[in-house]
Design a protein around this motif. Sequence first.
Motif, PDB file in Angstrom:
ATOM      1  N   LEU A 128       0.831  -1.204   0.000  1.00 37.87           N
ATOM      2  CA  LEU A 128       0.000   0.000   0.000  1.00 37.87           C
ATOM      3  C   LEU A 128       0.867   1.256   0.000  1.00 37.87           C
ATOM      4  CD1 LEU A 128      -2.858  -0.950   2.494  1.00 37.87           C
ATOM      5  CD2 LEU A 128      -2.818  -1.160   0.005  1.00 37.87           C
ATOM      6  N   ASP A 129       1.959   1.226   0.761  1.00 42.95           N
ATOM      7  CA  ASP A 129       2.895   2.351   0.740  1.00 42.95           C
ATOM      8  C   ASP A 129       3.446   2.565  -0.677  1.00 42.95           C
ATOM      9  OD1 ASP A 129       2.650   2.943   3.455  1.00 42.95           O
ATOM     10  OD2 ASP A 129       4.320   1.641   4.033  1.00 42.95           O
ATOM     11  N   ARG A 130       3.798   1.485  -1.326  1.00 46.67           N
ATOM     12  CA  ARG A 130       4.347   1.582  -2.676  1.00 46.67           C
ATOM     13  C   ARG A 130       3.291   2.055  -3.674  1.00 46.67           C
ATOM     14  NH1 ARG A 130       8.505  -3.577  -3.461  1.00 46.67           N
ATOM     15  NH2 ARG A 130       9.879  -3.050  -1.702  1.00 46.67           N
ATOM     16  N   LEU A 131       2.049   1.623  -3.478  1.00 46.22           N
ATOM     17  CA  LEU A 131       0.966   2.065  -4.356  1.00 46.22           C
ATOM     18  C   LEU A 131       0.766   3.568  -4.240  1.00 46.22           C
ATOM     19  CD1 LEU A 131      -1.473   1.675  -6.207  1.00 46.22           C
ATOM     20  CD2 LEU A 131      -2.794   0.976  -4.185  1.00 46.22           C
ATOM     21  N   ALA A 132       0.755   4.093  -3.016  1.00 46.78           N
ATOM     22  CA  ALA A 132       0.568   5.527  -2.817  1.00 46.78           C
ATOM     23  C   ALA A 132       1.722   6.321  -3.430  1.00 46.78           C
ATOM     24  CB  ALA A 132       0.438   5.836  -1.322  1.00 46.78           C
ATOM     25  N   ALA A 133       2.945   5.867  -3.192  1.00 42.98           N
ATOM     26  CA  ALA A 133       4.110   6.569  -3.734  1.00 42.98           C
ATOM     27  C   ALA A 133       4.104   6.538  -5.260  1.00 42.98           C
ATOM     28  CB  ALA A 133       5.396   5.936  -3.194  1.00 42.98           C
ATOM     29  N   PHE A 134       3.707   5.414  -5.825  1.00 44.37           N
ATOM     30  CA  PHE A 134       3.677   5.293  -7.281  1.00 44.37           C
ATOM     31  C   PHE A 134       2.569   6.158  -7.873  1.00 44.37           C
ATOM     32  CE2 PHE A 134       2.447   3.197 -11.262  1.00 44.37           C
ATOM     33  CZ  PHE A 134       3.675   3.164 -11.908  1.00 44.37           C
ATOM     34  N   GLY A 135       1.421   6.225  -7.197  1.00 43.36           N
ATOM     35  CA  GLY A 135       0.297   6.990  -7.718  1.00 43.36           C
ATOM     36  C   GLY A 135       0.621   8.452  -7.913  1.00 43.36           C
ATOM     37  N   VAL A 136       1.321   9.043  -6.956  1.00 43.67           N
ATOM     38  CA  VAL A 136       1.621  10.467  -7.064  1.00 43.67           C
ATOM     39  C   VAL A 136       2.679  10.733  -8.131  1.00 43.67           C
ATOM     40  CG1 VAL A 136       3.491  10.712  -5.363  1.00 43.67           C
ATOM     41  CG2 VAL A 136       1.800  12.529  -5.597  1.00 43.67           C
ATOM     42  N   GLN A 137       3.520   9.747  -8.390  1.00 43.36           N
ATOM     43  CA  GLN A 137       4.540   9.894  -9.430  1.00 43.36           C
ATOM     44  C   GLN A 137       3.965   9.676 -10.827  1.00 43.36           C
ATOM     45  OE1 GLN A 137       7.469   6.990  -8.376  1.00 43.36           O
ATOM     46  NE2 GLN A 137       8.019   7.975  -6.448  1.00 43.36           N
ATOM     47  N   ALA A 138       2.995   8.779 -10.930  1.00 45.67           N
ATOM     48  CA  ALA A 138       2.502   8.362 -12.237  1.00 45.67           C
ATOM     49  C   ALA A 138       1.567   9.374 -12.878  1.00 45.67           C
ATOM     50  CB  ALA A 138       1.786   7.015 -12.102  1.00 45.67           C
ATOM     51  N   LEU A 139       0.899  10.199 -12.064  1.00 46.78           N
ATOM     52  CA  LEU A 139      -0.107  11.119 -12.597  1.00 46.78           C
ATOM     53  C   LEU A 139       0.316  12.552 -12.330  1.00 46.78           C
ATOM     54  CD1 LEU A 139      -3.222   9.121 -11.416  1.00 46.78           C
ATOM     55  CD2 LEU A 139      -2.318   9.278 -13.740  1.00 46.78           C
TER      56      LEU A 139
ATOM     57  N   ASN B 262      -7.363  -0.741 -10.465  1.00 47.74           N
ATOM     58  CA  ASN B 262      -7.856  -2.079 -10.809  1.00 47.74           C
ATOM     59  C   ASN B 262      -6.724  -3.101 -10.825  1.00 47.74           C
ATOM     60  OD1 ASN B 262     -10.451  -1.122 -11.089  1.00 47.74           O
ATOM     61  ND2 ASN B 262     -10.329  -0.876 -13.307  1.00 47.74           N
ATOM     62  N   GLN B 263      -5.570  -2.700 -11.350  1.00 49.82           N
ATOM     63  CA  GLN B 263      -4.415  -3.587 -11.345  1.00 49.82           C
ATOM     64  C   GLN B 263      -3.958  -3.850  -9.920  1.00 49.82           C
ATOM     65  OE1 GLN B 263      -3.191  -5.289 -13.694  1.00 49.82           O
ATOM     66  NE2 GLN B 263      -0.970  -5.556 -13.562  1.00 49.82           N
ATOM     67  N   ALA B 264      -3.980  -2.817  -9.092  1.00 49.67           N
ATOM     68  CA  ALA B 264      -3.564  -2.969  -7.696  1.00 49.67           C
ATOM     69  C   ALA B 264      -4.450  -3.968  -6.961  1.00 49.67           C
ATOM     70  CB  ALA B 264      -3.587  -1.620  -6.989  1.00 49.67           C
ATOM     71  N   GLU B 265      -5.744  -3.990  -7.267  1.00 50.72           N
ATOM     72  CA  GLU B 265      -6.642  -4.949  -6.620  1.00 50.72           C
ATOM     73  C   GLU B 265      -6.188  -6.384  -6.876  1.00 50.72           C
ATOM     74  OE1 GLU B 265     -10.948  -2.626  -6.608  1.00 50.72           O
ATOM     75  OE2 GLU B 265     -10.465  -3.999  -8.247  1.00 50.72           O
ATOM     76  N   VAL B 266      -5.851  -6.670  -8.125  1.00 52.99           N
ATOM     77  CA  VAL B 266      -5.395  -8.012  -8.491  1.00 52.99           C
ATOM     78  C   VAL B 266      -4.089  -8.349  -7.773  1.00 52.99           C
ATOM     79  CG1 VAL B 266      -4.624  -9.471 -10.416  1.00 52.99           C
ATOM     80  CG2 VAL B 266      -6.538  -7.887 -10.722  1.00 52.99           C
ATOM     81  N   LEU B 267      -3.177  -7.384  -7.740  1.00 50.01           N
ATOM     82  CA  LEU B 267      -1.863  -7.619  -7.139  1.00 50.01           C
ATOM     83  C   LEU B 267      -1.963  -7.795  -5.625  1.00 50.01           C
ATOM     84  CD1 LEU B 267       0.112  -4.946  -9.183  1.00 50.01           C
ATOM     85  CD2 LEU B 267       0.036  -7.422  -9.589  1.00 50.01           C
ATOM     86  N   LEU B 268      -2.799  -7.015  -4.969  1.00 46.43           N
ATOM     87  CA  LEU B 268      -2.967  -7.148  -3.517  1.00 46.43           C
ATOM     88  C   LEU B 268      -3.585  -8.499  -3.164  1.00 46.43           C
ATOM     89  CD1 LEU B 268      -4.210  -3.547  -2.671  1.00 46.43           C
ATOM     90  CD2 LEU B 268      -1.993  -4.535  -2.068  1.00 46.43           C
TER      91      LEU B 268
END
Length: 230
Positions: A35-46, A161-167
């Motif tokens: 979840l930490d990585r998802l949040a960090a990636f989200g702000v970088q990706a958009l 949606n991808q994160a749901e599958v990965l989690l």
Amino acid sequence: MGVGAVDRPHPVEVAGLLHELTVRLLGAEDVPQALDRLAAFGVQALPGTLRCSVALIGEGGPPTLAASGPQAQRLDDLQYASGEGPALEAARTRAVITAQDLPTDDRWPELGECALAEGVRGVAAIPLDVPRSAVGSVSFFVQHPGGMDPEQLLTAMALVNQAEVLLAELQRRQGLREGAAVDRAAGVIIAQRGCGVQEAYNVLRDTSQRLGLPREEVAERLIGAAARNA
């Protein structure tokens, strides 16, 4: 493009983002780190995103929270303290919740002043669902009026949606690891006590209840103690 619009992501770029997210999340040790990585990636990706925050709510416990950093932290704190806001509404309704100008949005008037002070104008909150485990949302706070560009919103939805599958896959792997640890600990008990298989599992269960610890943690401790005494 409208006010505050950004360059639209190319499909190849979106594919690259999904690949990078997959590598990052599947490389995490557990769900909280993911979840930490998802949040960090989200702000970088958009581009234009000031803050990406994640909330995952399971049964019988406090929500697991993660965020890209301290920026606009007060806005999230106020949202969870009041029990109202786009992230919680997305989690409750299982719908994408957007606001084009959060400081003036009358759905959450208690958030307006804080959003303005934190430099947050738009928000997109996307439901996050981990099957048989937890529900939650991923929120993207943006700095320009008008909210998130439609193409960016589609990209954000694809990432979530991808994160749901990965989690879900991470949880499956964690369950296998925990099950293997319990089986190994049962083997240690059988070797030490000369008891049967069912009795060994009962010992683990009773010890877990007596200590108030998860059975998997008791198993790991027992395996560690046996290794040290070998």
